[in-house]
Design a protein around this motif. Structure first.
Motif, short mmCIF file in Angstrom:
data_model
loop_
_atom_site.label_atom_id
_atom_site.label_comp_id
_atom_site.label_asym_id
_atom_site.label_seq_id
_atom_site.Cartn_x
_atom_site.Cartn_y
_atom_site.Cartn_z
N ALA A 98 10.91 43.19 60.68
CA ALA A 98 12.10 43.01 59.87
C ALA A 98 13.02 44.22 59.97
N LEU A 99 14.32 43.96 60.04
CA LEU A 99 15.35 44.98 59.98
C LEU A 99 16.29 44.59 58.86
N ASN A 100 16.15 45.21 57.71
CA ASN A 100 16.93 44.86 56.53
C ASN A 100 17.97 45.95 56.25
N THR A 101 19.22 45.57 56.09
CA THR A 101 20.31 46.52 55.86
C THR A 101 21.15 46.04 54.69
N ALA A 102 21.32 46.87 53.68
CA ALA A 102 22.18 46.55 52.55
C ALA A 102 23.17 47.70 52.38
N GLN A 161 6.23 45.60 60.66
CA GLN A 161 7.14 46.61 61.16
C GLN A 161 8.48 46.39 60.47
N ALA A 162 8.92 47.39 59.75
CA ALA A 162 10.12 47.22 58.93
C ALA A 162 11.00 48.46 58.98
N LEU A 163 12.31 48.25 59.06
CA LEU A 163 13.31 49.30 58.93
C LEU A 163 14.24 48.90 57.80
N ASN A 164 14.08 49.54 56.66
CA ASN A 164 14.86 49.22 55.47
C ASN A 164 15.92 50.30 55.24
N THR A 165 17.18 49.91 55.19
CA THR A 165 18.28 50.85 55.01
C THR A 165 19.17 50.38 53.88
N ALA A 166 19.35 51.22 52.87
CA ALA A 166 20.25 50.94 51.76
C ALA A 166 21.23 52.08 51.64
N GLU A 224 -1.86 46.76 60.86
CA GLU A 224 -0.98 47.82 61.36
C GLU A 224 0.33 47.79 60.58
N PHE A 225 0.73 48.97 60.13
CA PHE A 225 1.84 49.05 59.18
C PHE A 225 2.79 50.17 59.63
N LEU A 226 3.99 49.83 60.08
CA LEU A 226 5.00 50.79 60.48
C LEU A 226 6.26 50.52 59.67
N GLU A 227 6.72 51.54 58.97
CA GLU A 227 7.86 51.32 58.09
C GLU A 227 8.74 52.56 58.06
N SER A 228 10.06 52.35 58.06
CA SER A 228 11.04 53.42 57.91
C SER A 228 12.00 53.02 56.81
N ASN A 229 12.01 53.79 55.73
CA ASN A 229 12.84 53.49 54.58
C ASN A 229 13.92 54.56 54.42
N VAL A 282 10.97 53.81 47.53
CA VAL A 282 9.57 53.59 47.22
C VAL A 282 8.95 52.89 48.42
N ALA A 283 8.02 53.56 49.07
CA ALA A 283 7.43 53.01 50.29
C ALA A 283 6.39 51.95 49.97
N GLY A 284 6.17 51.08 50.94
CA GLY A 284 5.16 50.05 50.80
C GLY A 284 3.76 50.60 51.04
N GLY A 285 2.78 49.73 50.95
CA GLY A 285 1.39 50.13 51.12
C GLY A 285 0.65 49.18 52.04
N SER A 286 -0.51 49.63 52.49
CA SER A 286 -1.30 48.85 53.41
C SER A 286 -2.76 48.94 53.00
N GLY A 287 -3.47 47.84 53.17
CA GLY A 287 -4.89 47.84 52.81
C GLY A 287 -5.64 46.79 53.60
N GLY A 288 -6.95 46.83 53.53
CA GLY A 288 -7.76 45.88 54.26
C GLY A 288 -8.79 46.58 55.12
N GLY A 289 -9.09 45.99 56.28
CA GLY A 289 -10.10 46.57 57.16
C GLY A 289 -9.55 47.75 57.93
N PHE A 290 -9.36 47.59 59.26
CA PHE A 290 -8.77 48.65 60.07
C PHE A 290 -7.29 48.72 59.77
#
Length: 354
Positions: A98-102, A161-166, A224-229, A282-290
């Protein structure tokens, strides 16, 4: 080859009243793989990804000139503006990209550049770039109310994979640069000059601004969790601004390259009152196995903040033969403020967990 502006605002507004519910996007959902590009913009001259040219140019004994992406020469007198701002709620998917821009305000660019060009440079070429954003607007007795820009990221049951820009305010660029070009060619006796990414010559007198600022809330993923806020509120903030993106620069035979500044502030403000809630991430989170967690969180409030600004691209290979290369300042502040009042909620970033 000459390029002027993508956006040119020479409007005249006197005794106007504008009310807008803003821009709002709610992302969709997918049971498996999902790619989403969500853009919500409210205000004037906002560009999610604007650039002057995207050509494959061969320049020999030629000249290429670029002016501004956005040029604001508007005149506003006794005007009142109310906006619901820009809102984005991300979608969901098993594998989500996702590429979210506001963006809310004026002349905000999520990823603006003068040119993205593959230059095959011949001898004797000339290249001039002025500014991405230029603001020489005049505002007198104006009242602006803005709910700012808000993003709530989507979620994924696997990879995210997310790039959030506000962005809220004026001339904020999440990733602005002059030129992104493929290096190479014969640059004998050539000239390249770059001015400013953002140039603020605005005049504000007896103005009032109220804004909820910019807020970015990241999504969540279980693998797998890649995020840029990025959340920016104010004026001329760049999370990653640079002059040129060229890793190999070869200048020979009396050539020259000159870069001025990324941001230049020559604004004049008198009897102004500004209040903003600032920038909040506020960044997201990741959980589970690997689980692999990779995050970059940026919150900026104020004027001319750069979390990753540079004059030239990473680790450049400068080849100079009887030539010159010069860089000025990343940010230059020559602003004049008289009888002004400013209050801000500041900038806050909260990292996620994995």
């Amino acid at each position: 080859s000459a390029s002027r502006c993508l956006n040119l605002d020479g409007s005249r507004d006197t005794q106007t009243d504008t009310a807008s519910k803003g821009a709002s996007i709610t992302g969709g959902a997918a049971n498996f793989f999902m790619e989403a590009l969500n853009t919500a913009q409210s205000g004037r001259q906002n560009n999610a990804c604007a650039q002057g040219n995207n050509p494959d140019l061969t320049l020999s004994t030629s000249k290429d000139t670029s002016d501004c992406v956005n040029d604001d020469g508007s005149r506003n007198h006794r005007s009142h503006s109310r906006s619901g701002g820009a809102r984005i709620t991300g979608g969901t998917g098993s594998d989500l990209q996702a590429l979210n821009t506001a963006q809310s305000g004026r002349q905000n660019n999520a990823c603006a550049k003068e040119n993205e060009i593959e230059l095959e440079l011949g001898p004797g070429f000339r290249r001039e770039s002025h500014c991405v954003n230029r603001d020489h607007s005049h505002n007198e007795r104006t009242d602006t109310e803005d709910r700012g820009a808000r993003i709530t990221g989507g979620s994924s049951t696997r990879n995210l994979q997310a790039l959030n820009t506000a962005q809220s305010g004026r001339q904020n660029n999440a990733c602005a640069q002059y030129n992104s070009f493929t290096p190479g060619g014969d640059r004998t006796n050539s000239r390249q000059a770059s001015e400013c990414v953002n140039d603020d010559h605005s005049h504000s007198r007896a103005t009032r601004v109220r804004s909820d600022g910019a807020s970015s809330t990241g999504g969540s993923g279980t693998a797998e969790f890649l995020e840029s806020n990025v959340a920016q509120s104010g004026r001329q903030n760049n999370s990653c601004a640079q002059f040129t993106d060229a890793d190999a620069f070869g200048l020979t035979g009396g050539s020259s390259h000159r870069s001025r500044c990324a941001n230049r502030d020559h604004s004049h403000s008198a009897h102004t009152d500004t209040a903003t809630r600032g920038a909040h991430t506020v960044a997201g989170g990741s959980g589970g196995g690997f689980v692999a967690l990779d995050q970059q969180n940026t919150a900026q409030a104020g004027r001319q903040n750069n979390s990753c600004s540079q004059s030239i691209g990473d680790d450049p290979d400068l080849l100079l033969d009887s030539s010159s290369y010069s860089s000025g300042c990343v940010n230059v502040d020559h602003s004049h403020d008289r009888h002004t009042r400013s209050r801000s909620g500041g900038a806050r970033a909260e990292g996620g967990s994995g």
